[in-house]
Structure formats: C-alpha cells, structure tokens
Enzyme design. Sequence first.
Site, PDB file in Angstrom:
ATOM      1  N   LYS A   5       0.832  -1.213   0.000  1.00 22.18           N
ATOM      2  CA  LYS A   5       0.000   0.000   0.000  1.00 22.18           C
ATOM      3  C   LYS A   5       0.867   1.264   0.000  1.00 22.18           C
ATOM      4  O   LYS A   5       0.435   2.321  -0.452  1.00 22.18           O
ATOM      5  CB  LYS A   5      -0.915   0.026   1.231  1.00 22.18           C
TER       6      LYS A   5
HETATM    7  C1  LIG Z   1      -4.125  -4.732  -0.023  1.00 26.20           C
HETATM    8  C2  LIG Z   1      -3.240  -5.943  -0.121  1.00 26.20           C
HETATM    9  C3  LIG Z   1      -3.403  -6.900  -1.149  1.00 26.20           C
HETATM   10  C4  LIG Z   1      -4.519  -6.829  -2.162  1.00 26.20           C
HETATM   11  O1  LIG Z   1      -4.380  -5.784  -3.074  1.00 26.20           O
HETATM   12  P1  LIG Z   1      -5.642  -5.277  -3.926  1.00 26.20           P
HETATM   13  O2  LIG Z   1      -5.159  -4.094  -4.649  1.00 26.20           O
HETATM   14  O3  LIG Z   1      -6.691  -4.941  -2.898  1.00 26.20           O
HETATM   15  O4  LIG Z   1      -6.060  -6.388  -4.810  1.00 26.20           O
HETATM   16  C5  LIG Z   1      -2.513  -7.956  -1.203  1.00 26.20           C
HETATM   17  N1  LIG Z   1      -1.527  -8.093  -0.280  1.00 26.20           N
HETATM   18  C6  LIG Z   1      -1.353  -7.207   0.713  1.00 26.20           C
HETATM   19  C7  LIG Z   1      -0.267  -7.428   1.709  1.00 26.20           C
HETATM   20  C8  LIG Z   1      -2.186  -6.097   0.834  1.00 26.20           C
HETATM   21  O5  LIG Z   1      -2.000  -5.226   1.851  1.00 26.20           O
END
Ligand SMILES: *Cc1c(COP(=O)(O)O)cnc(C)c1O
Length: 486
Positions: free
Chosen positions: A109
Amino acid sequence: MNYFSTRGGEAVSSAKAIVEGLAPDGGLYTMAAEAIPHMDIDALKELDYYALAAKIVSALLPDFSEAEAHELVKLAYSGKFSSPLLAPVADTGEDMFLELFRGPTSAFKDMALCLLPYLMKESARKCGQDDDILILTATSGDTGKAAMEGFRDVPGIKIIVFYPDSGVSAVQKQQMVSQEGKNVKVCAVIGNFDDAQSGVKRIFESAPQVPGVSLSSANSINIGRLVPQVVYYFSAYFAAVRYGRIKMGEKLNFSVPTGNFGDILAGYIADCMGLPVGRLICASNENNVLTDFINTGVYDRRRDFHKTISPSMDILISSNLERLLYLMSGDSELVASLMSQLKAEGHYQVPAELLEKIQAKFSAYCCDDAQTKESIRAVWDKQHYLCDTHTAVAWKAAQDFGRDKGPCVILSTASPYKFPAAVMEALGLDCAGDEYDMMEKLEQISAVPMPENLRGLKERKVLHNDLLAPEAMPDYVFGKMKEAKW
Ligand SMILES: *Cc1c(COP(=O)(O)O)cnc(C)c1O
C-alpha cells in the site's frame, strides 16, 4: 484524457477525479480504454524509478506535467524506502519476486499511499479548492497505517483512521497506535471491520458541514491510488530484461495476490499502455469470489467469509473489478446495471463476449491456508527466499498456471515480518511467545533483516487510545472537524 464514472455521466479532469474520490453516482472514476496513452517502452527502459514514475503518472493524470510529477514523486518516495530501487525484483534463479514492501510500513500500500497525499493536495489546488482536506479511512490493518504514514504532517490535510478493536493483529495495532504526526488520529471502533467501514460510509452520506473543511477518502476507489501502481509493472519488466529472463518486447506474466483488484488492474493498465504483459494471474485465498468470476463469468458474493492467514485479501466485494468491466466493455449502462444487481441480489453474470475478453488476459487460481503455508515452506526450502502469506498465495497461483508458460513475476506485497506467526508455523518452527518474540526469532533463523520500521515496535510509545462505539463515530469526526489544531 478525461475521467468518467464507470456508471456514466459527464467527463471530469484527472485532478477532479482525485479530489472527489468516488463519483457522485457511486461509480469509480476511470479513463476510457481507447484514451489510454501508448508509451514507447524503449524510451523508458533506462530511467530510474522516479523518472519512470514521472512519465507514467503525467501520462495517466494529464493535469500534472512530467516535471511536476517528478517533483511530487521525489517528495513522496525519497528517503522512505529500504531499497534505492524502491521496488526491487529479487531473482532467486528460479522465481522473480517484485518486492513492493520496502516502504515505510512494509506493505505494498505504501507504493500508492506515499504519493497520494501529494497528488491530492495539488489536485485540490488545481481545482481551486482551498479547504483543508480531512481523510477518513476504515482499515482492516495495512491501509490505515500506510495512509497515516503517507499523509503525516502534509500541510492542509488531516487524517482519521478507524480500525476494528478486535480485528487487527498485535503488530498492526501497535504500528497504528504509535503513529506520530500532528495531523493524524487513530481510533478503535468496538466491533469488526464492517462496523468501522459502515460507520465511515454513514459519515460520508450525512456529509457534515464545517466551513473550510472537506472530506475525502484514501482507499483504492481513488484513481490517485491506482496510477502510482502502474509504474512498478514497467520497472519489473525492465528488471526482467536486465536479468536476461526476457528480451525487450517479449511477453512477461505477472501473478498478483488480489483483494480489491486494484493491484492487478494497474497491471492491466500497464498492458493497455503498451507494456508487453503476457497473462495476469489473479491469485486469491479461500475467499475465492474472483477465481470463480474469472473462470465462469458469474460474480457471486453470497458465500461464507473466511478469515485467513492472508487477511488483506479477505474480501468478497472487490471494488476495482468494476473498473475492468468498464474498460473492457466501454458500456457504462451495462456496468451500472450489473452493480445495482450486485447490490440488490448479491450476484451478477457478465455477457459472453465480455467474459471472453477477460479470459483472454486473466487467469485465476486460489488456495487455502494449508497450501499457503506449504508454499512458504517450499519457497524457503528450495530457493532460500522468505515470503509472506500473501506472496505465497501468488506463488502458488503461478505454479498452478504452469511454470512452462513463460517467465512470470510474482508480486510480493508484504514483508514476512508483518505475519510472523503464520510464517513461523509454515517453516515448522516453535511459535512460543508473542508476535514480537517471533519476529526476532525469525530474524535469527532466516538471516533476512527485519524492516527498520518494525524493529523496536513493541517499545514504541502508544500515542492514540481513543475507543468508540460505531454510533459515536459521526460526533467524533464532527468534533475533530471543528478543532483547528489537533
Ligand atoms: C491490499 C493488499 C493486497 C490486495 O491488493 P488489492 O489491490 O486490494 O487487490 C494484497 N496483499 C497485501 C499485503 C495487501 O495489503
């Protein structure tokens, strides 16, 4: 290039799309597929991450010139990542892992949430809006911390994060309650993630008015969160070329651990921009609503919700999928009707031609927690690479897809230190003590350094201890909106 709601309506500028977050009709702002600019990849291959990001961000957000984007990208990322490459590709000789967890909170993120505050502030300025912006975010763990870290001490912006009192790990909670910054507030909500999320939605709906303050959102419905994610598909491609895994122009597959479909959609946009993307492999845990959708064309959320060891993918309503449907069909009426059916009945089915288009680019696989742990173990035993639970789901999907089908980059979305209990168990190690003890032990055994932002976490001072019932959230927010200084 303009943006449109996936459900129809007037064109808006990229800056306005970012400031608003969600379109007024509930749709997600998206560009038309045919308007996506084509990039000359040969002209990009030698650029460093900052220069590459500047080109891609300004191409997708035309309100930002390349020079402006370059400035913002430097402010956003400089000095915050544990690798000078920001998102390095680890090539074990067998697999390639795109490490997206080298940022300030050790989850992918960060790639978007470091930049979003700068894009949002500039967008507000370009739109002539000089209100202070108050960001409200409900989090199941990773988003809240990454958003606060991104928005901390950004002038003109404040952020409140709500997390479920009983729904985040000890490490995630401690990461949040020890958050520094004059413009951040963290508040526990009695209940689960849905309670926190519904509380935030109600506040947006009731739209409390305080002169000089507007509300916005930092979750992945905002196009400003998606665009920064397109960049690392390009940088990973060029890394694979440098490693000799592919030649320029050859196709490269990507396996993506998926929840809200934001990350993998960024890969599709990279493909539309002319990056030679082979297949996009959508990897899910037991919450396999997307696996079923991609394989059958039927989206059906009427199923049990599973709490898994890859919690950031525990999701049954994958909001960015709506953007893919719009990009591939170009039909906002169709999208609006599918989404209203999803809301009313919990399911929908896409027309056959649309399914065919989806299946021409996407493959989908899922695995359960036992298989996730086996994958962590297998990757460690055979390649001496320590991966987290989400990455392991993507690795497993890449195996199921087939190793003989060309080179594949596995997106690694979190540091294994964020999920020490599951990783220790997967490796068959003694899990005595709390999560912090396990992190230390994992470091001793693996010799993979713990991210600095997680070191000493247990001792960090608790700065936030507000706790509320969901009903009290609107008053809490209203009160904070009226306080000039926190
Ligand atoms: C948010 C997240 C995901 C999923 O990503 P999306 O964009 O929601 O598909 C996968 N792995 C981790 C560690 C995340 O924090």
